[in-house]
Write an enzyme that holds these catalytic residues in place. Sequence first.
Site, PDB file in Angstrom:
ATOM      1  N   SER A 121       7.480  -1.599 -50.441  1.00 31.36           N
ATOM      2  CA  SER A 121       6.401  -1.612 -49.451  1.00 31.36           C
ATOM      3  C   SER A 121       5.082  -1.078 -50.004  1.00 31.36           C
ATOM      4  O   SER A 121       4.435  -0.218 -49.416  1.00 31.36           O
ATOM      5  CB  SER A 121       6.815  -0.789 -48.226  1.00 31.36           C
ATOM      6  OG  SER A 121       6.014  -1.090 -47.111  1.00 31.36           O
TER       7      SER A 121
ATOM      8  N   SER B 270       4.135  -1.081 -41.882  1.00 34.75           N
ATOM      9  CA  SER B 270       4.329  -2.009 -43.001  1.00 34.75           C
ATOM     10  C   SER B 270       5.062  -3.288 -42.640  1.00 34.75           C
ATOM     11  O   SER B 270       5.206  -4.174 -43.495  1.00 34.75           O
ATOM     12  CB  SER B 270       5.067  -1.305 -44.140  1.00 34.75           C
ATOM     13  OG  SER B 270       4.217  -0.389 -44.775  1.00 34.75           O
TER      14      SER B 270
ATOM     15  N   LYS C 135       3.370  -6.483 -43.588  1.00 34.54           N
ATOM     16  CA  LYS C 135       3.491  -7.161 -44.883  1.00 34.54           C
ATOM     17  C   LYS C 135       4.306  -8.445 -44.816  1.00 34.54           C
ATOM     18  O   LYS C 135       4.267  -9.261 -45.744  1.00 34.54           O
ATOM     19  CB  LYS C 135       4.091  -6.200 -45.913  1.00 34.54           C
ATOM     20  CG  LYS C 135       3.204  -4.990 -46.201  1.00 34.54           C
ATOM     21  CD  LYS C 135       3.821  -4.104 -47.266  1.00 34.54           C
ATOM     22  CE  LYS C 135       2.913  -2.933 -47.630  1.00 34.54           C
ATOM     23  NZ  LYS C 135       2.984  -1.820 -46.671  1.00 34.54           N
TER      24      LYS C 135
END
Length: 430
Positions: free
Chosen positions: A174, A107, A110
């Site tokens: 997230s 993640s 992101k």
Amino acid sequence: MLDSATTQVLEPVPPPPPPKRPRSRARWLLVSGLLILLLAGAALFAVEPLRHPLPAAAVTRTLPVTATIPGKAPVVPWPKTGQAALSVEGVGSLGTSGGRKAVPIASVTKVMTAYVILKEHPLDRGEQGPKLTVSAAQAAAYPAEQARGESLVPVVAGAVFTERQALQAVLLPSANNMARILAAWDAGSVEAFVEKMNATAEELGMKDTHYTDPSGLDPDTVSTAVDQVILAREAMKLPAFAEIVAQKKATLPVAGVVKNYNSLVGRDGVVGIKTGSTDEAGGCLVFAAVVKVGGRKITIVGAVLGQPGANTPVQLDRVFKATRPLVRTAAAAIGVHPIVRTGDQVATVQGPLDTSTTIHAGKDLHVVGWPGMRVRLDVEIPAVPERLPAEAEHGQVTAVAGDGAPVAGTLRTGVRLEPPSNWERIRQHR
């Protein structure tokens, strides 16, 4: 009868004086000429040195081209596994570990998703931005996403999120589903958005990075700690991004209050940035911390990838434990150091006929850095005139530590510099 005769007596005539001898006049003329020539020669001999201009003063630099901040260089406690990189904004890199092989980043992906969104749709501090609506298809995908064990925020068809709220969902808890929703909102499709992500990575010089999805769930999305530091430095320049990643929690539509997965926020000066964890990537963290040095705020940026663990809680715990020593070491190492002192000689000036002076620093120069760091020293000294007063400003010295901004100070002259007198020039010529 005889006439009486008159007798005339004649006076003797003296002989004319002898003519003057021409040799005496010639001798006088010769002596006079020689005297004139001697006087003219002496005059020419005296004036000759004055006919030529004085040579320009010669300036010789005595200050070294580089200097080193004194003291023991910091020893960075790099993690034993995975990759790491550590940088101080506006100063330089403290180094890297673990090589440059591209690895899954989970993640942490992101960060790029949010960066692209904010570059396309900028937000000011506190601004909510435009609204986006969750479609029926996006809401219908939620159960399957949940079954795969993805990190999500609850959504329903017709739910309205502002841009800021959507970014909060992506960066704090997230949410994979919100990353995809934002991607489609911006580019029309997830695939088109991923193309933007890769184009942006190329523009930023992230040579070992490749994105295949906006969430990082796909293990084919890969990067390096070094590349992620490049991106993090750029992302933290965006006010809305920096605001959001520093939040410990936020309130979102449908989901309500959500928490930031990054438990380091608010500790040791940490102000972000993003966690990541999957079986393939292990525990990952891109981080930023702010420390005060010499009255100014300095941002530390770093990345730690590939920390082992059986599940997300263990992976994140280990990446946090690997990160805190890095932040503390960098914070302790950074300082303000004098690199040039007032009065330090920078150059000598040699004028004509042994006239001379010096040029020295007019004030202390301090740089931000750490012991062992090399500092470049640049000197600019204009041409020296024939007359230069004592303690006059003349030139500039500049110090640059690492990637830092130049720090400049004025230079000053030593004793007064004056040209030699005519008599000194004549006497020196004899």
